[in-house]
Design a protein around this motif. Structure first.
Motif, PDB file in Angstrom:
ATOM      1  N   MET A  70      -5.697   6.218  -4.674  1.00  0.00           N
ATOM      2  CA  MET A  70      -6.931   6.999  -4.788  1.00  0.00           C
ATOM      3  C   MET A  70      -7.342   7.546  -3.422  1.00  0.00           C
ATOM      4  O   MET A  70      -7.752   8.697  -3.297  1.00  0.00           O
ATOM      5  CB  MET A  70      -8.079   6.133  -5.326  1.00  0.00           C
ATOM      6  CG  MET A  70      -7.852   5.511  -6.674  1.00  0.00           C
ATOM      7  SD  MET A  70      -7.342   6.700  -7.879  1.00  0.00           S
ATOM      8  CE  MET A  70      -5.744   6.079  -8.275  1.00  0.00           C
ATOM      9  N   LEU A  71      -7.217   6.687  -2.388  1.00  0.00           N
ATOM     10  CA  LEU A  71      -7.638   7.115  -1.050  1.00  0.00           C
ATOM     11  C   LEU A  71      -6.822   8.314  -0.561  1.00  0.00           C
ATOM     12  O   LEU A  71      -7.323   9.164   0.170  1.00  0.00           O
ATOM     13  CB  LEU A  71      -7.510   5.948  -0.059  1.00  0.00           C
ATOM     14  CG  LEU A  71      -8.553   4.844  -0.221  1.00  0.00           C
ATOM     15  CD1 LEU A  71      -8.335   3.760   0.825  1.00  0.00           C
ATOM     16  CD2 LEU A  71      -9.955   5.393  -0.106  1.00  0.00           C
ATOM     17  N   PHE A 121     -10.859  10.664  -8.486  1.00  0.00           N
ATOM     18  CA  PHE A 121     -10.291   9.625  -7.634  1.00  0.00           C
ATOM     19  C   PHE A 121     -11.373   8.706  -7.095  1.00  0.00           C
ATOM     20  O   PHE A 121     -11.187   7.493  -7.003  1.00  0.00           O
ATOM     21  CB  PHE A 121      -9.499  10.270  -6.502  1.00  0.00           C
ATOM     22  CG  PHE A 121      -8.416  11.173  -7.006  1.00  0.00           C
ATOM     23  CD1 PHE A 121      -7.283  10.641  -7.589  1.00  0.00           C
ATOM     24  CD2 PHE A 121      -8.546  12.547  -6.959  1.00  0.00           C
ATOM     25  CE1 PHE A 121      -6.294  11.462  -8.090  1.00  0.00           C
ATOM     26  CE2 PHE A 121      -7.561  13.370  -7.452  1.00  0.00           C
ATOM     27  CZ  PHE A 121      -6.432  12.828  -8.017  1.00  0.00           C
ATOM     28  N   ALA A 147      -4.308   6.774 -12.182  1.00  0.00           N
ATOM     29  CA  ALA A 147      -5.689   6.377 -11.929  1.00  0.00           C
ATOM     30  C   ALA A 147      -6.425   6.124 -13.242  1.00  0.00           C
ATOM     31  O   ALA A 147      -7.194   5.171 -13.379  1.00  0.00           O
ATOM     32  CB  ALA A 147      -6.404   7.466 -11.131  1.00  0.00           C
ATOM     33  N   THR A 207     -12.487   6.459  -9.914  1.00  0.00           N
ATOM     34  CA  THR A 207     -11.486   5.430 -10.174  1.00  0.00           C
ATOM     35  C   THR A 207     -11.499   4.360  -9.088  1.00  0.00           C
ATOM     36  O   THR A 207     -11.408   3.164  -9.379  1.00  0.00           O
ATOM     37  CB  THR A 207     -10.093   6.055 -10.245  1.00  0.00           C
ATOM     38  OG1 THR A 207     -10.137   7.133 -11.156  1.00  0.00           O
ATOM     39  CG2 THR A 207      -9.079   5.048 -10.714  1.00  0.00           C
ATOM     40  N   ALA A 208     -11.628   4.787  -7.824  1.00  0.00           N
ATOM     41  CA  ALA A 208     -11.644   3.814  -6.728  1.00  0.00           C
ATOM     42  C   ALA A 208     -12.819   2.870  -6.897  1.00  0.00           C
ATOM     43  O   ALA A 208     -12.678   1.644  -6.743  1.00  0.00           O
ATOM     44  CB  ALA A 208     -11.722   4.545  -5.389  1.00  0.00           C
ATOM     45  N   THR A 225      -8.673  -6.814  -4.606  1.00  0.00           N
ATOM     46  CA  THR A 225      -8.526  -5.498  -5.227  1.00  0.00           C
ATOM     47  C   THR A 225      -7.095  -5.001  -5.031  1.00  0.00           C
ATOM     48  O   THR A 225      -6.543  -5.122  -3.942  1.00  0.00           O
ATOM     49  CB  THR A 225      -9.496  -4.496  -4.574  1.00  0.00           C
ATOM     50  OG1 THR A 225     -10.798  -5.049  -4.631  1.00  0.00           O
ATOM     51  CG2 THR A 225      -9.472  -3.164  -5.289  1.00  0.00           C
ATOM     52  N   PRO A 274      -8.722  -0.502   2.097  1.00  0.00           N
ATOM     53  CA  PRO A 274      -8.127  -1.313   1.027  1.00  0.00           C
ATOM     54  C   PRO A 274      -7.912  -2.767   1.457  1.00  0.00           C
ATOM     55  O   PRO A 274      -8.010  -3.667   0.622  1.00  0.00           O
ATOM     56  CB  PRO A 274      -6.784  -0.627   0.759  1.00  0.00           C
ATOM     57  CG  PRO A 274      -6.510   0.199   1.946  1.00  0.00           C
ATOM     58  CD  PRO A 274      -7.836   0.604   2.485  1.00  0.00           C
ATOM     59  N   PHE A 307      -5.532   1.290  -5.173  1.00  0.00           N
ATOM     60  CA  PHE A 307      -6.660   1.723  -4.346  1.00  0.00           C
ATOM     61  C   PHE A 307      -6.212   2.735  -3.286  1.00  0.00           C
ATOM     62  O   PHE A 307      -6.857   3.759  -3.074  1.00  0.00           O
ATOM     63  CB  PHE A 307      -7.312   0.507  -3.696  1.00  0.00           C
ATOM     64  CG  PHE A 307      -8.675   0.784  -3.120  1.00  0.00           C
ATOM     65  CD1 PHE A 307      -9.722   1.155  -3.944  1.00  0.00           C
ATOM     66  CD2 PHE A 307      -8.906   0.674  -1.762  1.00  0.00           C
ATOM     67  CE1 PHE A 307     -10.981   1.424  -3.426  1.00  0.00           C
ATOM     68  CE2 PHE A 307     -10.159   0.933  -1.230  1.00  0.00           C
ATOM     69  CZ  PHE A 307     -11.201   1.308  -2.067  1.00  0.00           C
ATOM     70  N   THR A 308      -5.080   2.467  -2.652  1.00  0.00           N
ATOM     71  CA  THR A 308      -4.632   3.408  -1.623  1.00  0.00           C
ATOM     72  C   THR A 308      -4.193   4.737  -2.246  1.00  0.00           C
ATOM     73  O   THR A 308      -4.324   5.781  -1.621  1.00  0.00           O
ATOM     74  CB  THR A 308      -3.449   2.836  -0.813  1.00  0.00           C
ATOM     75  OG1 THR A 308      -2.482   2.300  -1.711  1.00  0.00           O
ATOM     76  CG2 THR A 308      -3.907   1.775   0.145  1.00  0.00           C
ATOM     77  N   GLU A 337      -4.145  -3.187  -3.971  1.00  0.00           N
ATOM     78  CA  GLU A 337      -4.041  -2.230  -2.866  1.00  0.00           C
ATOM     79  C   GLU A 337      -3.195  -1.017  -3.223  1.00  0.00           C
ATOM     80  O   GLU A 337      -3.433   0.078  -2.715  1.00  0.00           O
ATOM     81  CB  GLU A 337      -3.515  -2.920  -1.605  1.00  0.00           C
ATOM     82  CG  GLU A 337      -2.040  -3.328  -1.617  1.00  0.00           C
ATOM     83  CD  GLU A 337      -1.813  -4.694  -2.235  1.00  0.00           C
ATOM     84  OE1 GLU A 337      -2.648  -5.124  -3.061  1.00  0.00           O
ATOM     85  OE2 GLU A 337      -0.792  -5.337  -1.918  1.00  0.00           O
ATOM     86  N   ASN A 380       0.835  -1.195   0.000  1.00  0.00           N
ATOM     87  CA  ASN A 380       0.000   0.000   0.000  1.00  0.00           C
ATOM     88  C   ASN A 380       0.867   1.241   0.000  1.00  0.00           C
ATOM     89  O   ASN A 380       1.939   1.287   0.592  1.00  0.00           O
ATOM     90  CB  ASN A 380      -0.949  -0.031   1.192  1.00  0.00           C
ATOM     91  CG  ASN A 380      -0.360   0.553   2.442  1.00  0.00           C
ATOM     92  OD1 ASN A 380      -0.632   1.682   2.786  1.00  0.00           O
ATOM     93  ND2 ASN A 380       0.465  -0.224   3.124  1.00  0.00           N
TER      94      ASN A 380
END
Lengths: 375, 318
Positions: A162-163, B285, B239, B288-289, A154, A145, A159-160, A156, A97
């Motif tokens: 984006m977070l 974002f 992304a 995309t997530a 998914t 995540p 995804f992280t 990670e 991550n």
């Protein structure tokens, strides 16, 4: 391409596995990489027209030239050190991550809620609540995540990533709307914390450094001497092995990632309540990314992290001095960090592998060797 | 109507730097390298493109310089990850930090040397990089502004995307490259030069990212130097690769959709729709997530990341 396969001779240089280096040799290799990196960095500085030795000396002396400078260096080190400890837990499990940045931010947001709206609470109580809130915030943000990774595998890393940005824009949302300081009619900002919500100082530096040292001891013991730490390293080695040994891998992943995020959250709390004294947009400011690099350079070893984050802080602080003295941008520290890291991670290759030159008798067909295939 | 046209045109322009970054990253991920250095390569492209344009006043040279700088950054990454088999995540993050740092150091250096304290591209190049005008076509109502009045970058980006799509889908070499990203062992066994193709894709991908970086300083910022000109677009591009499901053609419309999201807040009637600005900025974002989760939940194989992404290839590990 296919016609060449039949005529393909042994390449000039090829890669082969070697007997793995001992930890001592590996450390020497790292130091050698560091020296090479400093030479490369020196060439870069020389190209810009500076004397590299003078610049290097100024960076080191600049970080320690006065009590204020030393305090500044430690202040830079605190969040870096804490979040590097945090990401270590995740990376030990091969959980790739890059979400430390977001976890720092959410930790800071959770802590700031109490700092802003319950500032009438007694100071020790308020600060402890802020600390716990930051851990819960960072932990939950890290958990997201991990939950998806467990359920659907998914990715990670993505995804992280984006977070991180979702968290960053959450601060902007709070700043522009619900948490906007009404006393500041001009540009939108969040109010400065009152005395109660600010970390006290010890030796002139906010006590984030004490928290960092306590965390250091806890993480060290946790990884090295507890059952949890053992489970983490087994999962990092092989999930299949862990499963076979009867470990509940999914549960352990969730628990560890929560802790990893919680520690990063503390870095956010320490930055907000110790350095910024408010919830600023730059509360993480790239520390979450640099922390990953620090943890990696230190081989995910807490003692190594202590050393590396200190060196990075010196580099950072010292670079601000070279800007004022020599007109060389502070971003020079990023360039040097980058060069050092490129050398060290490339050097890591030699721990497991070596290059083998083609035997003499085969020389004579150099035209068969493709450029990119040299390795 | 004209409002809609203005919105679409603005979305395309806002999406163009993303298109370059996305295409470059697709090239990287297609050979199995999740390169998190897009932001760094774009920065390097920006500073090289700007400084060469500033010195030579020649748009073509500036573009070549931007490409070369991005490619050089990518070459470092390729050496470290392909040859020296370092961790992709760490190498990519390093490239980003290094690239942005170097860009700001060079920019700061030149700013210090300029008399006025600002750096602005000269007149000639500014004209060349502005919107094209094709006599006849550009003046047609509706179609003219929608298709024939963009700056040259937009067309270059679309051409690269189409070429890449043709390469990956309709040539043998393209199929080989895709095989490397999915299963390098199998590709190697089939006689594909795995390491050479990795280098080619990563380096050219980096060059394409570099052009996108030049866009941010030359067009978005109107040819005036500022530090941190890429400002996170490289991360959005990473992304977008997911949004585009690793396909160059999807990257075209995907980047324009993301461009629309970037400018949406300026075009929404704030008196009717009350949404804080921060949520518009968050939108790319968030979307995309959600896509990332949905794709993984449905396990759509051809919409997923190339299987070997993030792993290094060592022949003898077979």
């Amino acid at each position: 391409m296919s016609e060449q396969i039949q005529t393909h001779k042994e390449p000039l240089i090829r890669v082969s596995k070697r007997k793995e280096l001992t930890p001592r040799q590996a450390t020497l290799l790292k130091l050698l990489s560091l020296v090479l990196a400093l030479i490369a960095g020196g060439i870069f500085l020389a190209v810009l027209g500076f004397n590299p030795l003078v610049i290097y000396a100024t960076i080191v002396t600049g970080a320690f030239r006065s009590t204020l400078a030393i305090q500044g260096t430690v202040k830079i080190m605190i969040p870096l050190f804490i979040s590097a400890l945090g990401v270590t837990l995740a990376y030990k499990m091969q959980f790739w991550n890059i979400g430390a940045e977001g976890q720092i931010i959410i930790g800071a947001i959770f802590a700031s809620y109490f700092g802003l709206f319950h500032s009438n609470w007694p100071r020790p109580l308020l600060l402890v609540v802020m600390l716990i809130a930051s851990m819960i915030g960072g932990g939950l943000w890290g958990l997201l995540p991990a939950i998806f990774k467990n359920k659907w595998n998914t990715n990670e890393t993505l995804f992280t990533l984006m977070l991180n940005y979702i968290a960053l824009h959450l601060i902007a949302f709070l700043r522009d709307g619900p948490w906007r300081d009404p006393a500041n009619p001009g540009f939108a900002k969040i109010a400065t914390f009152t005395e109660n919500a600010i970390l006290p100082k010890l030796f002139g530096i906010h006590i984030g450094w004490v928290i960092a040292l306590i965390l250091f001891v806890l993480v060290y013991i946790y990884l090295k001497y507890t059952k949890h730490g053992y489970e983490i390293s087994v999962i990092g080695g092989s999930k299949a092995t862990a499963n076979y040994a009867g470990m509940n891998v999914k549960k352990i992943v969730l628990r560890t990632i929560f802790l990893s995020g919680a520690i990063c959250g503390i870095a956010g709390f320490s930055n907000a309540a110790g350095s910024d004294l408010t919830l600023a947009m730059g509360v993480a400011g790239g520390v979450g990314f640099t922390a990953i690099i620090v943890a990696w350079l230190a081989d995910l070893n807490p003692v190594g992290i202590l050393i590396v984050s200190f060196l990075f802080a010196v580099l950072d602080k010292g670079s601000s001095v070279i800007q004022s003295s020599y007109g060389l941008s502070t971003d020079c520290s990023d360039v040097l960090e980058g060069i050092i890291l490129f050398f060290v991670i490339a050097g890591g290759f030699f721990v497991k592998y070596r290059f083998v030159l083609r035997k003499k008798k085969n020389v004579g067909t150099p035209t068969q060797v493709k450029g990119g295939e040299a390795a | 109507m004209s409002f809609m046209i203005r919105f679409i045109v603005a979305a395309v322009v806002a999406g163009t730097p993303l298109l370059f970054g996305t295409l470059g990253e697709i090239m990287n991920e297609r050979v199995g390298h999740l390169n998190l250095g897009v932001e760094g390569m774009m920065s390097l492209g920006a500073v090289a493109g700007f400084m060469v344009g500033y010195r030579t006043d020649n748009f073509a040279l500036a573009l070549i310089a931007a490409f070369a700088a991005g490619a050089l950054g990518a070459l470092i990454y390729a050496i470290v990850t392909v040859t020296f088999m370092a961790n992709h995540t760490v190498a990519g993050l390093t490239l980003t930090i290094f690239g942005i740092g170097l860009t700001n150091v060079i920019g700061f250096h030149y700013l210090g040397m300029s008399e006025s304290g600002t750096l602005k591209l000269p007149e000639h190049i500014t004209q060349q990089m502005r919107a094209v005008h094709i006599t006849g076509l550009s003046d047609v109502p509706v179609i003219g502004p929608l298709l024939f009045q963009y700056n040259p970058f937009v067309y270059v980006g679309i051409v690269i995307a189409v070429l890449l799509a043709l390469f990956y889908n309709f040539t043998k070499a393209g199929l080989n490259v895709r095989a490397i990203g999915e299963n390098p062992q199998a590709a190697d066994a089939a006689g594909v030069h795995v390491l050479a193709w990795k280098y080619v894709n990563i380096v050219i991908g980096g060059g394409i990212c570099g052009i996108g970086g030049a866009f941010t300083i030359m067009i978005t910022n109107g040819g005036v130097w500022i530090s941190d000109c890429v400002g996170g677009l490289g991360w959005i591009a990473v992304a977008l690769v997911i949004f585009a499901t690793w396909k160059p053609v999807n990257a075209i419309w995907g980047s324009f959709v993301f461009g629309a999201m970037r400018i949406l807040k300026y075009y929404v009637n704030k008196e009717i729709i009350h949404i804080p600005d921060a949520f518009y900025d968050m939108l790319p974002f968030l979307v995309t997530a959600v896509i990332l989760v949905l794709v993984s939940a449905r396990q759509v194989r051809d919409k997923a990341q190339p299987a070997a992404c993030g792993t290094n290839y060592f022949r003898e590990d077979r």
